[in-house]
Design a protein around this motif. Structure first.
Motif, short mmCIF file in Angstrom:
data_model
loop_
_atom_site.label_atom_id
_atom_site.label_comp_id
_atom_site.label_asym_id
_atom_site.label_seq_id
_atom_site.Cartn_x
_atom_site.Cartn_y
_atom_site.Cartn_z
N ALA A 1 3.07 -58.57 14.22
CA ALA A 1 2.18 -58.23 15.34
C ALA A 1 3.02 -57.69 16.49
O ALA A 1 4.10 -58.21 16.77
N ALA A 2 2.52 -56.65 17.15
CA ALA A 2 3.23 -56.05 18.28
C ALA A 2 2.22 -55.34 19.17
O ALA A 2 1.16 -54.90 18.70
N TYR A 3 2.55 -55.22 20.43
CA TYR A 3 1.69 -54.54 21.42
C TYR A 3 2.22 -53.13 21.64
O TYR A 3 3.42 -52.93 21.86
N ASP A 4 1.33 -52.14 21.56
CA ASP A 4 1.77 -50.74 21.65
C ASP A 4 1.54 -50.11 23.01
O ASP A 4 1.69 -48.91 23.17
N GLY A 5 1.19 -50.90 24.01
CA GLY A 5 0.92 -50.38 25.34
C GLY A 5 -0.55 -50.32 25.66
O GLY A 5 -0.94 -50.27 26.83
N ARG A 6 -1.40 -50.35 24.63
CA ARG A 6 -2.85 -50.33 24.82
C ARG A 6 -3.56 -51.38 23.96
O ARG A 6 -4.55 -51.95 24.38
N GLU A 7 -3.05 -51.58 22.75
CA GLU A 7 -3.70 -52.49 21.81
C GLU A 7 -2.66 -53.33 21.09
O GLU A 7 -1.49 -52.95 20.99
N LEU A 8 -3.11 -54.46 20.56
CA LEU A 8 -2.29 -55.26 19.68
C LEU A 8 -2.44 -54.70 18.28
O LEU A 8 -3.55 -54.46 17.81
N VAL A 9 -1.33 -54.49 17.60
CA VAL A 9 -1.32 -53.97 16.23
C VAL A 9 -0.86 -55.09 15.31
O VAL A 9 0.19 -55.69 15.53
N VAL A 10 -1.66 -55.39 14.30
CA VAL A 10 -1.38 -56.48 13.36
C VAL A 10 -1.34 -55.91 11.95
O VAL A 10 -2.24 -55.15 11.55
N ALA A 11 -0.31 -56.24 11.19
CA ALA A 11 -0.17 -55.78 9.81
C ALA A 11 -0.51 -56.92 8.86
O ALA A 11 0.00 -58.04 9.01
N ARG A 12 -1.36 -56.62 7.90
CA ARG A 12 -1.69 -57.56 6.82
C ARG A 12 -1.54 -56.84 5.49
O ARG A 12 -1.32 -55.64 5.45
N ARG A 13 -1.69 -57.57 4.43
CA ARG A 13 -1.52 -56.99 3.10
C ARG A 13 -2.49 -55.83 2.86
O ARG A 13 -2.14 -54.82 2.24
N ASP A 14 -3.73 -55.96 3.36
CA ASP A 14 -4.75 -54.96 3.08
C ASP A 14 -4.84 -53.86 4.12
O ASP A 14 -5.68 -52.97 4.01
N GLY A 15 -4.02 -53.87 5.17
CA GLY A 15 -4.08 -52.80 6.15
C GLY A 15 -3.50 -53.19 7.49
O GLY A 15 -2.88 -54.25 7.66
N VAL A 16 -3.69 -52.31 8.44
CA VAL A 16 -3.23 -52.51 9.81
C VAL A 16 -4.46 -52.58 10.71
O VAL A 16 -5.34 -51.72 10.64
N TYR A 17 -4.50 -53.59 11.58
CA TYR A 17 -5.67 -53.86 12.41
C TYR A 17 -5.30 -53.75 13.88
O TYR A 17 -4.16 -54.06 14.28
N LEU A 18 -6.27 -53.33 14.69
CA LEU A 18 -6.06 -53.13 16.12
C LEU A 18 -6.96 -54.06 16.91
O LEU A 18 -8.11 -54.30 16.53
N TYR A 19 -6.43 -54.58 18.04
CA TYR A 19 -7.18 -55.51 18.88
C TYR A 19 -6.94 -55.19 20.35
O TYR A 19 -5.82 -54.83 20.74
N THR A 20 -8.00 -55.34 21.14
CA THR A 20 -7.86 -55.34 22.59
C THR A 20 -7.89 -56.79 23.06
O THR A 20 -8.03 -57.72 22.25
N ALA A 21 -7.75 -57.00 24.36
CA ALA A 21 -7.77 -58.36 24.88
C ALA A 21 -9.14 -59.01 24.75
O ALA A 21 -9.25 -60.23 24.85
N ASP A 22 -10.18 -58.21 24.49
CA ASP A 22 -11.53 -58.74 24.44
C ASP A 22 -12.17 -58.70 23.05
O ASP A 22 -13.13 -59.43 22.79
N ASP A 23 -11.69 -57.85 22.16
CA ASP A 23 -12.40 -57.67 20.90
C ASP A 23 -11.48 -57.04 19.87
O ASP A 23 -10.40 -56.55 20.19
N ARG A 24 -11.96 -57.05 18.64
CA ARG A 24 -11.25 -56.39 17.55
C ARG A 24 -11.62 -54.91 17.53
O ARG A 24 -12.78 -54.54 17.74
N GLY A 25 -10.62 -54.07 17.27
CA GLY A 25 -10.86 -52.63 17.23
C GLY A 25 -10.95 -52.11 15.81
O GLY A 25 -11.59 -52.71 14.94
N GLY A 26 -10.27 -51.00 15.53
CA GLY A 26 -10.35 -50.37 14.23
C GLY A 26 -9.34 -50.94 13.25
O GLY A 26 -8.63 -51.92 13.51
N ALA A 27 -9.28 -50.30 12.08
CA ALA A 27 -8.36 -50.72 11.03
C ALA A 27 -7.97 -49.51 10.20
O ALA A 27 -8.70 -48.52 10.12
#
Length: 593
Positions: free
Chosen positions: A304-330
């Motif tokens: 998991a790492a922050y890219d300046g706008r969103e949190l980026v999380v890597a899992r086996r099935d893909g990469v997921y994006l999060y803001t401080a309030d909600d889950r974003g895309g994948a």
């Protein structure tokens, strides 16, 4: 669904000291690297040139590499593994390392390691811009020996750090003025010289002991609060959402992962969670609101790492994006992941294991442009233990816009360090814009070249040069429609006479008429010619030529629109009347008059 993006070679491998052998380059002896962190001091500046002929030499990266080994030593060196300097050591294995550039000539290095009797400690060291130990060190004992630390993160401005624990809690610690603003000499610490290689023990112990006894210790490290995540799983990933300006309130992202003991098909991230914690301003002890759970699936260490706008999380099935309030895309990047890092501006580096080849692969994805900016494979049997990156954020969220001047400022270039399981360090530097464009020109990938030029904030004349080259290429391929589309984007910068000469053949008259019509668009006609545009062929001559083209094509409908003078065409009325009359369209001339 698994995505397949085109690969590019926008990064190059940079040779390092001792061929990247960290232990040999830093003098660690038989010890093995246990943790590492990269602190960016001065970014690599890009070159705002369009071609290699105009390129200048790229400035080197200013960064410090913090390395901890399994014997408790903490070393700070350059990103090229040169000029190592040792910090006061721990008694046992260094578990995590972090740091931040605090001000022009000061940095804060934070490390968590084992101490005597299975205890753990958090230390913060003050270092200079060359990584030398400045004499200031503060220690905070992590009380519960049974609740071992599992993650560490340092805020970008160096004002706070956070420690995640196996028990599912997060401790946020404030770094006081002795390490973030005031001069080290204001505190009763023996400055001395930086500890020499392999001769640090006595001096280091004395410094730490003196600091524990002084009443200023609380001003250097201050436990702000401890918060527990609802799932109670070990907190193995932490990332600060750095605010702008420095010193404002921020958010802390926390990722936990339950211990799994099932089959290989079991979801390793089930039982954990991704949560955001709203932090009070630095220095305040106010308790934060309860953590906001963003996802009931967690993540693994270093994923998991922050890219300046969103949190980026890597899992086996893909990469997921999060803001401080909600889950974003994948994004569907399938396969087991071992490490992740964000390089800023949509660049995400992922280390994954190719299950068929049984080899680790490093890919830098350009998420915003849907392409692979770099791809490489590690040798057989070698994996990626960690990815360290300079986060070259082009635009920080909440930051003021760049100054409105005539010389656009190119964004910085990214650097990625790969720490391997074999104890080696690999460095990949992003290529300057002229090198990227030159490679794209050779492959005739002009649309991608335009994207690169615009992302690099090249001057308008530079981007137009790419459009012109693309138009020339399409014209040579006899794609007249495509060439006209590209040439139309050069209006106001490239002399119209250059384009007109390419379409004077009778079979190209319709394409010439299309180009001239776009030259008469109100938003184009009102702009003064620049960069050598021929002022003598900008308005009246273009209008006469446009009317003649319509006349040869017998395009009465187009002449009707021109004579209507309803704002669709920006033209000189007297010139239009004469041109229509001379072409034999007297009624249209009268209507325009």
């Amino acid at each position: 669904m698994k995505v397949a993006w085109r690969r590019f070679a926008f990064f190059r491998k940079v040779p390092l000291e001792q061929d990247g052998d960290v232990a040999a380059a830093l003098g660690l002896g038989d010890a093995r690297v246990a943790c590492a962190h990269l602190i960016e001091l001065a970014p690599r500046k890009d070159d705002g040139a369009v071609t290699l002929d105009d390129a200048r030499e790229t400035e080197p990266l200013g960064a410090l590499l913090v390395v901890g080994d399994d014997a408790g030593k903490v070393v700070v060196c350059g990103s090229d593994l040169q000029r190592p300097g040792f910090l006061p050591p721990f008694a046992r294995r260094a578990l995590f390392a972090g740091g931040a550039a605090v001000r022009n000539a000061t940095g804060a290095v934070v490390a968590v390691a084992g101490e005597e009797q299975n205890a753990h400690a958090l230390r913060c060291f003050a270092v200079g811009d060359a990584g030398e130990f400045s004499g200031a060190v503060a220690e905070l004992e992590l009380c519960d020996a049974s609740d071992a630390p599992a993650a560490l993160a340092v805020r970008g401005d160096g004002l706070q750090c956070a420690v995640g624990f196996e028990g599912g809690s997060v401790a946020v610690v404030g770094l006081g003025p002795a390490l973030t603003g005031a001069d080290v000499e204001d505190f009763p610490i023996i400055p001395g010289e930086a500890p020499k290689r392999f001769s640090w023990a006595a001096a280091a112990a004395e410094r730490v002991g003196r600091q524990r006894q002084t009443d200023k210790a609380g001003e250097m490290l201050m436990l702000l609060f401890v918060v527990a995540l609802p799932a109670g799983a070990p907190v193995v990933a932490l990332a600060f959402a750095d605010p702008y300006p420095s010193g404002a309130a921020a958010h802390l992202f926390a990722g936990s992962r339950a211990r799994r003991g099932g089959s290989a098909d079991e979801d390793d991230d089930a039982g954990g969670e991704i949560a955001s914690i709203a932090l009070p301003p630095p220095g305040q002890r106010a308790a934060p609101p309860p953590p906001r759970v963003l996802d009931s699936r967690g993540c693994g260490p270093a994923l998991a790492a922050y890219d300046g706008r969103e949190l980026v999380v890597a899992r086996r099935d893909g990469v997921y994006l999060y803001t401080a309030d909600d889950r974003g895309g994948a994004l569907g990047f399938d396969g087991p992941k071992t490490a992740l890092a964000c390089l800023g501006d949509g660049l995400v580096a992922v280390a994954a294991l190719h299950e068929a080849h049984r080899r680790s692969e490093i890919a830098i994805y350009d998420v915003s442009q849907r392409r692979v900016a770099h791809f490489s494979r590690l040798p057989a049997g070698v994996g990626a233990a960690a990815l360290l990156a300079t986060r070259c954020a082009k635009e920080r969220e909440g930051a003021p816009p760049p100054p409105d001047d005539d010389v656009p400022r190119p964004p910085p270039l990214a650097t990625l360090l790969v720490a391997t399981t074999a104890g080696a360090l690999l460095r990949y530097d992003e290529k300057p814009t002229p090198e990227k464009l030159d490679a794209l020109y050779k492959e005739r990938l002009y649309p991608t070249a335009v994207q690169i030029a615009m992302r690099a904030r090249l001057p308008a004349a530079g981007v137009v040069q790419v459009y012109k080259m693309h138009g020339d290429h399409l014209h040579g391929q006899r794609d007249w429609d495509g060439a006209v589309e590209q040439y139309s984007k050069t209006l106001g910068h490239v002399a119209p006479s250059y384009v007109i000469r390419k379409f004077l053949d009778a079979q190209k008259i319709s394409h010439l008429a299309e180009y001239l019509a776009k030259a008469h668009a109100p938003e184009v006609a009102t702009e003064p010619p620049t960069d050598g545009a021929d002022a003598t062929t900008t308005r009246p001559e273009l209008t006469t030529l446009l009317v003649n083209c319509y006349a040869k094509l017998k395009d009465v409908a187009a002449l009707d629109r021109l004579a209507a003078h309803d704002g669709a065409f920006a033209l000189d009325g007297a010139t239009g009347v004469v041109a229509l009359r001379d072409a034999g369209y007297v009624d249209h001339a009268a209507r325009l008059a």
